[in-house]
Design a protein around this motif. Structure first.
Motif, PDB file in Angstrom:
ATOM      1  N   ARG A 124       0.822  -1.101   0.041  1.00 35.53           N
ATOM      2  CA  ARG A 124       0.092   0.098  -0.081  1.00 35.53           C
ATOM      3  C   ARG A 124       0.949   1.305   0.044  1.00 35.53           C
ATOM      4  N   ALA A 125       1.206   1.499  -1.152  1.00 37.53           N
ATOM      5  CA  ALA A 125       2.245   2.846  -1.395  1.00 37.53           C
ATOM      6  C   ALA A 125       1.762   4.129  -0.924  1.00 37.53           C
ATOM      7  N   GLU A 126       0.317   4.157  -1.139  1.00 39.31           N
ATOM      8  CA  GLU A 126      -0.384   5.558  -0.948  1.00 39.31           C
ATOM      9  C   GLU A 126      -0.030   5.868   0.777  1.00 39.31           C
ATOM     10  N   TYR A 127       0.041   4.978   1.603  1.00 39.23           N
ATOM     11  CA  TYR A 127       0.222   5.165   2.982  1.00 39.23           C
ATOM     12  C   TYR A 127       1.369   5.514   3.489  1.00 39.23           C
ATOM     13  N   TRP A 128       2.654   5.009   3.146  1.00 35.85           N
ATOM     14  CA  TRP A 128       3.748   5.271   3.457  1.00 35.85           C
ATOM     15  C   TRP A 128       5.058   4.601   2.534  1.00 35.85           C
ATOM     16  N   ASP A 129       5.357   5.465   1.696  1.00 36.48           N
ATOM     17  CA  ASP A 129       6.278   4.847   0.655  1.00 36.48           C
ATOM     18  C   ASP A 129       7.361   6.096   0.763  1.00 36.48           C
ATOM     19  N   GLY A 130       8.478   5.495   1.007  1.00 37.55           N
ATOM     20  CA  GLY A 130       9.662   6.273   0.786  1.00 37.55           C
ATOM     21  C   GLY A 130      10.991   5.772   0.493  1.00 37.55           C
ATOM     22  N   GLU A 131      11.752   6.504  -0.307  1.00 41.93           N
ATOM     23  CA  GLU A 131      12.956   6.019  -0.512  1.00 41.93           C
ATOM     24  C   GLU A 131      14.085   6.700   0.182  1.00 41.93           C
ATOM     25  N   GLY A 132      14.989   6.311   0.837  1.00 46.51           N
ATOM     26  CA  GLY A 132      15.972   6.953   1.342  1.00 46.51           C
ATOM     27  C   GLY A 132      17.297   6.642   1.010  1.00 46.51           C
ATOM     28  N   VAL A 133      18.178   7.536   0.741  1.00 46.72           N
ATOM     29  CA  VAL A 133      19.839   7.432   0.228  1.00 46.72           C
ATOM     30  C   VAL A 133      20.447   7.113   1.508  1.00 46.72           C
ATOM     31  N   LEU A 134      21.208   6.036   1.514  1.00 45.24           N
ATOM     32  CA  LEU A 134      21.973   5.629   2.944  1.00 45.24           C
ATOM     33  C   LEU A 134      23.485   5.892   2.411  1.00 45.24           C
ATOM     34  N   PHE A 135      23.823   5.726   0.794  1.00 42.32           N
ATOM     35  CA  PHE A 135      25.340   5.725   0.863  1.00 42.32           C
ATOM     36  C   PHE A 135      25.497   6.073  -0.661  1.00 42.32           C
ATOM     37  N   VAL A 136      26.324   6.920  -1.082  1.00 43.31           N
ATOM     38  CA  VAL A 136      26.930   7.416  -2.106  1.00 43.31           C
ATOM     39  C   VAL A 136      28.297   7.677  -2.310  1.00 43.31           C
ATOM     40  N   GLN A 137      28.886   6.795  -3.315  1.00 44.73           N
ATOM     41  CA  GLN A 137      30.356   6.633  -3.319  1.00 44.73           C
ATOM     42  C   GLN A 137      30.865   6.695  -4.902  1.00 44.73           C
ATOM     43  N   CYS A 138      31.956   7.662  -5.210  1.00 45.32           N
ATOM     44  CA  CYS A 138      32.275   7.618  -6.588  1.00 45.32           C
ATOM     45  C   CYS A 138      32.936   6.271  -7.317  1.00 45.32           C
ATOM     46  N   LEU A 139      32.615   5.713  -8.117  1.00 46.03           N
ATOM     47  CA  LEU A 139      33.179   4.521  -8.664  1.00 46.03           C
ATOM     48  C   LEU A 139      34.686   4.720  -9.083  1.00 46.03           C
ATOM     49  N   ASP A 140      35.097   5.988  -9.582  1.00 47.77           N
ATOM     50  CA  ASP A 140      36.508   6.159  -9.935  1.00 47.77           C
ATOM     51  C   ASP A 140      37.412   6.452  -8.838  1.00 47.77           C
ATOM     52  N   CYS A 141      37.265   7.518  -7.822  1.00 54.24           N
ATOM     53  CA  CYS A 141      38.145   7.599  -6.857  1.00 54.24           C
ATOM     54  C   CYS A 141      37.762   7.507  -5.519  1.00 54.24           C
ATOM     55  N   ASP A 142      36.660   6.556  -5.387  1.00 50.43           N
ATOM     56  CA  ASP A 142      36.188   5.868  -4.146  1.00 50.43           C
ATOM     57  C   ASP A 142      35.641   7.128  -3.178  1.00 50.43           C
ATOM     58  N   ALA A 143      35.797   8.236  -3.390  1.00 50.66           N
ATOM     59  CA  ALA A 143      35.279   9.351  -2.661  1.00 50.66           C
ATOM     60  C   ALA A 143      33.958   9.089  -2.143  1.00 50.66           C
ATOM     61  N   VAL A 144      33.781   9.189  -0.859  1.00 49.96           N
ATOM     62  CA  VAL A 144      32.282   8.957  -0.024  1.00 49.96           C
ATOM     63  C   VAL A 144      31.884  10.511  -0.148  1.00 49.96           C
ATOM     64  N   LEU A 145      30.578  10.507  -0.990  1.00 53.61           N
ATOM     65  CA  LEU A 145      29.968  11.785  -1.106  1.00 53.61           C
ATOM     66  C   LEU A 145      28.883  11.883  -0.279  1.00 53.61           C
ATOM     67  N   TYR A 146      28.225  10.911   0.197  1.00 57.48           N
ATOM     68  CA  TYR A 146      27.093  10.817   1.317  1.00 57.48           C
ATOM     69  C   TYR A 146      27.114   9.550   2.003  1.00 57.48           C
ATOM     70  N   LYS A 147      26.920   9.718   3.284  1.00 56.11           N
ATOM     71  CA  LYS A 147      26.801   8.310   4.148  1.00 56.11           C
ATOM     72  C   LYS A 147      25.847   8.813   5.192  1.00 56.11           C
ATOM     73  N   HIS A 148      24.566   8.131   5.244  1.00 54.97           N
ATOM     74  CA  HIS A 148      23.570   8.284   6.305  1.00 54.97           C
ATOM     75  C   HIS A 148      24.198   7.518   7.595  1.00 54.97           C
ATOM     76  N   PRO A 149      24.124   7.875   8.935  1.00 50.90           N
ATOM     77  CA  PRO A 149      24.526   6.928   9.888  1.00 50.90           C
ATOM     78  C   PRO A 149      23.908   5.624   9.691  1.00 50.90           C
ATOM     79  N   ALA A 150      22.670   5.448   9.566  1.00 50.88           N
ATOM     80  CA  ALA A 150      21.877   4.104   9.579  1.00 50.88           C
ATOM     81  C   ALA A 150      22.774   3.123   8.632  1.00 50.88           C
ATOM     82  N   PHE A 151      23.804   3.737   7.783  1.00 48.89           N
ATOM     83  CA  PHE A 151      24.579   2.602   6.963  1.00 48.89           C
ATOM     84  C   PHE A 151      25.655   1.943   7.692  1.00 48.89           C
TER      85      PHE A 151
END
Length: 100
Positions: free
Chosen positions: A59-86
């Protein structure tokens, strides 16, 4: 920007960290460190599920959410975003070490 927290549950102490690169705005921006445009992107999704007449419905109309946990560059491995939940999700897997 990086923020760090120490968690103590009485049995062990863990450190979790949140990271947000100050000049990176999102997936449409290149990596601010090397200019690459390919990223490792880990998300979480949620929703309400129920069983109706033996069929599981999301039932997506009640509670549907996508949250970003982690983003890292594939070339230089720089961590651009990391949520503490990761860190928490990786640490609850026991002694499993996640390597990319």
């Amino acid at each position: 920007m990086e923020r760090t927290w120490r968690l103590d549950d009485g049995e062990r102490t863990r450190t979790i960290t949140a990271v947000r690169h100050p000049t990176w705005q999102g997936m449409t921006d290149p990596c601010p460190e090397c200019g690459a445009r390919e990223f490792r992107h880990v998300t979480t999704t949620g929703g309400r599920y129920e069983c109706v007449d033996g069929v599981v419905l999301r039932r997506a109309e009640y509670w549907d959410g996508e949250g970003v946990l982690f983003v890292q560059c594939l070339d230089c491995d720089a961590v651009l975003y990391k949520h503490p939940a990761f860190d928490l999700s990786a640490s609850t897997a026991g002694d499993v070490v996640v390597e990319w």
